[in-house]
Design a protein around this motif. Structure first.
Motif, PDB file in Angstrom:
ATOM      1  N   ARG A 153       9.872 -31.729  -9.642  1.00  0.00           N
ATOM      2  CA  ARG A 153      10.456 -31.032  -9.284  1.00  0.00           C
ATOM      3  C   ARG A 153      10.066 -30.218  -8.715  1.00  0.00           C
ATOM      4  NH1 ARG A 153      13.221 -34.987 -11.712  1.00  0.00           N
ATOM      5  NH2 ARG A 153      15.279 -35.546 -10.800  1.00  0.00           N
ATOM      6  N   GLY A 154       8.543 -29.293  -8.799  1.00  0.00           N
ATOM      7  CA  GLY A 154       8.020 -28.363  -8.964  1.00  0.00           C
ATOM      8  C   GLY A 154       8.507 -27.001  -9.676  1.00  0.00           C
ATOM      9  N   ILE A 155       8.575 -27.333 -11.285  1.00  0.00           N
ATOM     10  CA  ILE A 155       8.809 -26.770 -11.728  1.00  0.00           C
ATOM     11  C   ILE A 155       7.571 -26.402 -12.859  1.00  0.00           C
ATOM     12  CG2 ILE A 155      10.308 -25.676 -14.072  1.00  0.00           C
ATOM     13  CD1 ILE A 155      11.641 -25.474 -11.709  1.00  0.00           C
ATOM     14  N   THR A 156       6.961 -25.129 -12.985  1.00  0.00           N
ATOM     15  CA  THR A 156       5.748 -25.157 -13.339  1.00  0.00           C
ATOM     16  C   THR A 156       5.353 -23.548 -14.417  1.00  0.00           C
ATOM     17  OG1 THR A 156       4.722 -23.799 -11.575  1.00  0.00           O
ATOM     18  CG2 THR A 156       4.053 -26.165 -12.054  1.00  0.00           C
ATOM     19  N   GLY A 157       4.825 -23.263 -15.029  1.00  0.00           N
ATOM     20  CA  GLY A 157       4.579 -21.592 -15.538  1.00  0.00           C
ATOM     21  C   GLY A 157       5.512 -21.570 -16.923  1.00  0.00           C
ATOM     22  N   TYR A 158       5.589 -20.253 -16.823  1.00  0.00           N
ATOM     23  CA  TYR A 158       7.109 -19.665 -17.415  1.00  0.00           C
ATOM     24  C   TYR A 158       8.743 -20.327 -17.682  1.00  0.00           C
ATOM     25  CZ  TYR A 158      10.300 -16.249 -19.235  1.00  0.00           C
ATOM     26  OH  TYR A 158      11.528 -16.052 -19.665  1.00  0.00           O
ATOM     27  N   ASN A 159       8.615 -21.064 -15.886  1.00  0.00           N
ATOM     28  CA  ASN A 159       9.716 -21.442 -16.849  1.00  0.00           C
ATOM     29  C   ASN A 159      10.336 -23.164 -16.947  1.00  0.00           C
ATOM     30  OD1 ASN A 159      11.075 -20.117 -15.327  1.00  0.00           O
ATOM     31  ND2 ASN A 159      10.833 -20.776 -13.106  1.00  0.00           N
ATOM     32  N   TYR A 210      28.040 -27.155  -7.106  1.00  0.00           N
ATOM     33  CA  TYR A 210      27.926 -28.238  -7.379  1.00  0.00           C
ATOM     34  C   TYR A 210      26.830 -28.886  -8.828  1.00  0.00           C
ATOM     35  CZ  TYR A 210      28.445 -33.293  -7.742  1.00  0.00           C
ATOM     36  OH  TYR A 210      28.741 -34.234  -8.018  1.00  0.00           O
ATOM     37  N   GLN A 211      24.938 -28.527  -8.711  1.00  0.00           N
ATOM     38  CA  GLN A 211      24.645 -28.367 -10.100  1.00  0.00           C
ATOM     39  C   GLN A 211      23.403 -28.020  -9.965  1.00  0.00           C
ATOM     40  OE1 GLN A 211      24.075 -32.835  -9.590  1.00  0.00           O
ATOM     41  NE2 GLN A 211      21.510 -32.463  -9.203  1.00  0.00           N
ATOM     42  N   GLU A 212      22.887 -27.418 -10.985  1.00  0.00           N
ATOM     43  CA  GLU A 212      21.291 -26.673 -10.834  1.00  0.00           C
ATOM     44  C   GLU A 212      21.114 -27.582  -9.750  1.00  0.00           C
ATOM     45  OE1 GLU A 212      21.457 -24.156 -12.522  1.00  0.00           O
ATOM     46  OE2 GLU A 212      22.560 -23.498 -13.395  1.00  0.00           O
ATOM     47  N   LEU A 231      20.870 -19.980  -7.243  1.00  0.00           N
ATOM     48  CA  LEU A 231      19.685 -20.916  -7.585  1.00  0.00           C
ATOM     49  C   LEU A 231      19.144 -20.025  -8.727  1.00  0.00           C
ATOM     50  CD1 LEU A 231      18.033 -23.032  -6.630  1.00  0.00           C
ATOM     51  CD2 LEU A 231      17.479 -21.617  -4.768  1.00  0.00           C
ATOM     52  N   ASN A 232      18.640 -20.811  -9.836  1.00  0.00           N
ATOM     53  CA  ASN A 232      17.748 -19.600 -10.634  1.00  0.00           C
ATOM     54  C   ASN A 232      17.168 -20.998 -10.997  1.00  0.00           C
ATOM     55  OD1 ASN A 232      16.911 -18.987 -13.585  1.00  0.00           O
ATOM     56  ND2 ASN A 232      18.880 -17.886 -13.220  1.00  0.00           N
ATOM     57  N   GLU A 233      15.488 -20.797 -11.036  1.00  0.00           N
ATOM     58  CA  GLU A 233      14.688 -22.392 -11.506  1.00  0.00           C
ATOM     59  C   GLU A 233      14.679 -22.089 -13.147  1.00  0.00           C
ATOM     60  OE1 GLU A 233      11.376 -23.057  -9.281  1.00  0.00           O
ATOM     61  OE2 GLU A 233      12.079 -23.662  -7.419  1.00  0.00           O
ATOM     62  N   GLU A 234      15.372 -21.323 -13.784  1.00  0.00           N
ATOM     63  CA  GLU A 234      14.727 -21.115 -14.962  1.00  0.00           C
ATOM     64  C   GLU A 234      15.913 -21.748 -15.962  1.00  0.00           C
ATOM     65  OE1 GLU A 234      14.569 -18.312 -19.764  1.00  0.00           O
ATOM     66  OE2 GLU A 234      14.428 -16.853 -16.782  1.00  0.00           O
ATOM     67  N   ARG A 235      16.995 -21.335 -15.203  1.00  0.00           N
ATOM     68  CA  ARG A 235      18.868 -21.677 -15.610  1.00  0.00           C
ATOM     69  C   ARG A 235      18.315 -23.521 -15.568  1.00  0.00           C
ATOM     70  NH1 ARG A 235      22.440 -19.067 -12.690  1.00  0.00           N
ATOM     71  NH2 ARG A 235      22.304 -20.890 -11.026  1.00  0.00           N
TER      72      ARG A 235
END
Length: 151
Positions: free
Chosen positions: A84-90, A18-20, A53-57
């Motif tokens: 939202r828990g996104i860290t580092g490389y992403n 439905y959405q990322e 599910l792709n956190e970078e995307r």
């Protein structure tokens, strides 16, 4: 695989399609569906393998859309991604979605629009209000002062 597991897989895939989403959001939804521990982790692995599910995307989409649509600055975008828990490389990949020239021009446009809405203020009060506004949108204070200094 049980019918219940298939149903949860289908629902989780639909939730991600439905959405990322982030892994944190999927884990929270799985808890609502009373799926915990290893079973939840296996479902998340399956969603990643199937590219639901792709956190970078997610991070790139989030950063690009918040900048283009809501005209947020880098600080605010970075803060919301971390929440939202996104860290580092992403996180770093997401920040690359914002072109420096577009970023500066967006700030200039925001300040001009805000300035038009603040007619009749003294120059000092006007500048203070513009700085506060731009910083609240997530722009770096050094850049805000530099842009205002060019006027």
């Amino acid at each position: 695989m049980t019918d219940q597991t298939k149903d949860i897989l289908r629902r989780a895939a639909s939730f991600c399609a439905y959405q990322e989403r982030t892994q944190r959001e999927v884990r929270e939804r799985l808890k609502e569906w009373e799926v915990y521990g290893d079973e939840a982790e296996e479902l998340i692995v399956w969603l990643i393998e199937q590219n639901y599910l792709n956190e970078e995307r997610f991070a790139k989409t989030f950063a690009g859309s918040k900048f283009r649509v809501k005209r947020w600055g880098r600080h605010k975008i970075r803060q919301h991604l971390k929440q939202r828990g996104i860290t580092g490389y992403n996180l770093e990949q997401a920040m690359k979605e914002i072109e420096p020239d577009d970023y500066r021009q967006t700030l200039v446009d925001l300040l001009e629009k805000k300035k038009r809405s603040l007619q009749g203020e003294s120059p000092l009060v006007l500048k203070q209000k513009l700085v506060r506004y731009a910083i609240s949108k997530g722009y770096e204070s050094e850049m805000v002062w530099a842009v205002l200094g060019e006027e």
